[in-house]
Design a protein around this motif. Structure first.
Motif, PDB file in Angstrom:
ATOM      1  N   TYR A  37       0.847  -1.187   0.000  1.00  0.00           N
ATOM      2  CA  TYR A  37       0.000   0.000   0.000  1.00  0.00           C
ATOM      3  C   TYR A  37       0.885   1.241   0.000  1.00  0.00           C
ATOM      4  CZ  TYR A  37      -3.852  -3.098   1.290  1.00  0.00           C
ATOM      5  OH  TYR A  37      -4.796  -4.108   1.317  1.00  0.00           O
ATOM      6  N   GLU A  41      -2.827   5.441   1.116  1.00  0.00           N
ATOM      7  CA  GLU A  41      -3.802   4.484   0.577  1.00  0.00           C
ATOM      8  C   GLU A  41      -4.550   3.797   1.714  1.00  0.00           C
ATOM      9  OE1 GLU A  41      -3.962   0.841  -2.709  1.00  0.00           O
ATOM     10  OE2 GLU A  41      -2.042   1.755  -2.161  1.00  0.00           O
ATOM     11  N   ILE A  42      -5.831   3.541   1.495  1.00  0.00           N
ATOM     12  CA  ILE A  42      -6.673   2.903   2.501  1.00  0.00           C
ATOM     13  C   ILE A  42      -6.447   1.392   2.492  1.00  0.00           C
ATOM     14  CG2 ILE A  42      -9.065   2.425   3.208  1.00  0.00           C
ATOM     15  CD1 ILE A  42      -9.800   5.156   2.022  1.00  0.00           C
ATOM     16  N   CYS A  44      -8.100  -0.669   4.811  1.00  0.00           N
ATOM     17  CA  CYS A  44      -9.483  -1.138   4.907  1.00  0.00           C
ATOM     18  C   CYS A  44     -10.369   0.029   5.331  1.00  0.00           C
ATOM     19  CB  CYS A  44      -9.624  -2.325   5.869  1.00  0.00           C
ATOM     20  SG  CYS A  44      -9.285  -1.950   7.585  1.00  0.00           S
ATOM     21  N   HIS A  45     -11.582   0.035   4.808  1.00  0.00           N
ATOM     22  CA  HIS A  45     -12.525   1.103   5.081  1.00  0.00           C
ATOM     23  C   HIS A  45     -13.293   0.854   6.380  1.00  0.00           C
ATOM     24  CE1 HIS A  45     -12.327   3.215   1.158  1.00  0.00           C
ATOM     25  NE2 HIS A  45     -12.026   2.012   0.684  1.00  0.00           N
ATOM     26  N   LYS A  46     -13.703   1.940   7.023  1.00  0.00           N
ATOM     27  CA  LYS A  46     -14.624   1.821   8.137  1.00  0.00           C
ATOM     28  C   LYS A  46     -15.905   1.148   7.647  1.00  0.00           C
ATOM     29  CE  LYS A  46     -17.318   4.451  11.481  1.00  0.00           C
ATOM     30  NZ  LYS A  46     -17.716   5.790  11.999  1.00  0.00           N
ATOM     31  N   VAL A  61       0.977   2.072   9.655  1.00  0.00           N
ATOM     32  CA  VAL A  61      -0.409   2.423   9.357  1.00  0.00           C
ATOM     33  C   VAL A  61      -1.005   3.141  10.557  1.00  0.00           C
ATOM     34  CG1 VAL A  61      -0.681   0.432   7.831  1.00  0.00           C
ATOM     35  CG2 VAL A  61      -1.398   0.249  10.232  1.00  0.00           C
ATOM     36  N   SER A  72     -11.449  13.581  11.686  1.00  0.00           N
ATOM     37  CA  SER A  72     -10.767  12.303  11.887  1.00  0.00           C
ATOM     38  C   SER A  72     -10.060  12.292  13.229  1.00  0.00           C
ATOM     39  CB  SER A  72      -9.760  12.071  10.766  1.00  0.00           C
ATOM     40  OG  SER A  72      -8.991  10.920  11.004  1.00  0.00           O
ATOM     41  N   THR A  74      -7.350   9.831  15.270  1.00  0.00           N
ATOM     42  CA  THR A  74      -6.472   8.675  15.176  1.00  0.00           C
ATOM     43  C   THR A  74      -6.473   7.904  16.488  1.00  0.00           C
ATOM     44  OG1 THR A  74      -5.051   9.729  13.525  1.00  0.00           O
ATOM     45  CG2 THR A  74      -4.100   7.915  14.785  1.00  0.00           C
ATOM     46  N   TYR A  97     -13.684   1.320  12.372  1.00  0.00           N
ATOM     47  CA  TYR A  97     -12.584   2.242  12.113  1.00  0.00           C
ATOM     48  C   TYR A  97     -12.056   1.993  10.708  1.00  0.00           C
ATOM     49  CZ  TYR A  97     -10.440  -2.166  13.364  1.00  0.00           C
ATOM     50  OH  TYR A  97     -10.151  -3.502  13.426  1.00  0.00           O
ATOM     51  N   GLY A  98     -11.244   2.897  10.228  1.00  0.00           N
ATOM     52  CA  GLY A  98     -10.533   2.706   8.978  1.00  0.00           C
ATOM     53  C   GLY A  98      -9.051   2.549   9.251  1.00  0.00           C
ATOM     54  N   VAL A 100      -5.291   3.246   7.404  1.00  0.00           N
ATOM     55  CA  VAL A 100      -4.658   3.967   6.300  1.00  0.00           C
ATOM     56  C   VAL A 100      -3.146   3.820   6.405  1.00  0.00           C
ATOM     57  CG1 VAL A 100      -4.373   6.226   5.193  1.00  0.00           C
ATOM     58  CG2 VAL A 100      -6.553   5.643   6.291  1.00  0.00           C
TER      59      VAL A 100
END
Length: 231
Positions: A37, A41-42, A44-46, A61, A72, A74, A97-98, A100
């Motif tokens: 990644y 770049e994400i 995984c998405h929330k 990450v 946002s 963290t 959560y996401g 990144v």
């Protein structure tokens, strides 16, 4: 099976892998895949379904959440050798959560089926997971305390110290290859404010700032600073 040498080495050296049988370790290596990644770049998405346990082979990450107004926050930073997302995998739920990539990162993705197989069949893995969840609870308690702090330098100190949590970030190098902007993202502040806070911590003898990196000189001192320097 992933053909990345770094990923295989990371799996074999993980604390939870030491008690696996040869057959169990082989299954982990066969079923765990890796992906690269780029910074920003994400991973995984929330609200995505937790299909994998996530390991950081190389890079860093951040785990964050968005409030209703789009801000946002963290929750944590995870660096080389760390694993995250076990809570959502355990409960087979959507991720709250996401994740990144804070910088270019190689990520190991262990399928939830493999994760639950180890949990059911290996006592060492179960013990590791108890320690992991306990460390994660402590981390979030510390996070809640840090966001009540009015002293920004204390928040940055706490954020940096968490990158050296031996359970959650077992391979963090004392020379952090991290920019002041990235530290700001981890601490939920601007780069300019992070710059001032880092210089306060440097003046306290806890770290040394270099271009593109930070030498962490005293992790225990950072933790003590975070506890004592509040307004």
């Amino acid at each position: 099976m992933t053909n990345n040498v770094q990923t295989i080495a990371m799996l074999r050296s993980a604390a939870w892998a030491r008690g696996l049988s040869p057959g169990q370790l082989q299954r982990v290596e066969l079923e765990t895949q890796d992906r690269f990644y780029s910074a920003g770049e994400i991973v995984c998405h929330k609200s995505s379904f937790a299909t994998h346990w996530i390991g950081v082979v190389e890079g860093m990450v951040k785990v964050d959440v968005l409030s209703a107004d789009g801000r946002s926050t963290t929750l944590s930073g995870i660096s080389d050798g760390g694993w995250l997302g076990e809570g959502s995998v355990l409960k087979s739920e959507l991720r709250p959560y996401g994740v990144v990539a804070l910088r270019d990162s190689r990520i190991a993705l262990m399928p939830s089926e493999t994760f639950h197989y180890l949990l059911t069949n290996n006592l060492t893995f179960c013990h590791f997971m108890i320690d992991q969840l306990n460390a994660r609870l402590g981390q979030f308690i510390a996070l809640a305390e840090s966001y009540r702090m009015h002293d920004i330098s204390s928040r940055v100190a706490s954020c940096l110290a968490e990158l050296f949590n031996p359970q959650l970030n077992p391979r963090t190098n004392p020379v952090l290859q991290i920019s002041q902007e990235e530290i700001g993202r981890l601490a939920g502040i601007s780069r300019q404010i992070a710059h001032r806070a880092l210089h306060e911590l440097e003046d306290a003898g806890l770290l040394h700032i270099r271009y593109g990196s930070i030498d962490v000189l005293d992790v225990d001192g950072l933790r003590l600073y975070a506890r004592e320097h509040t307004e």
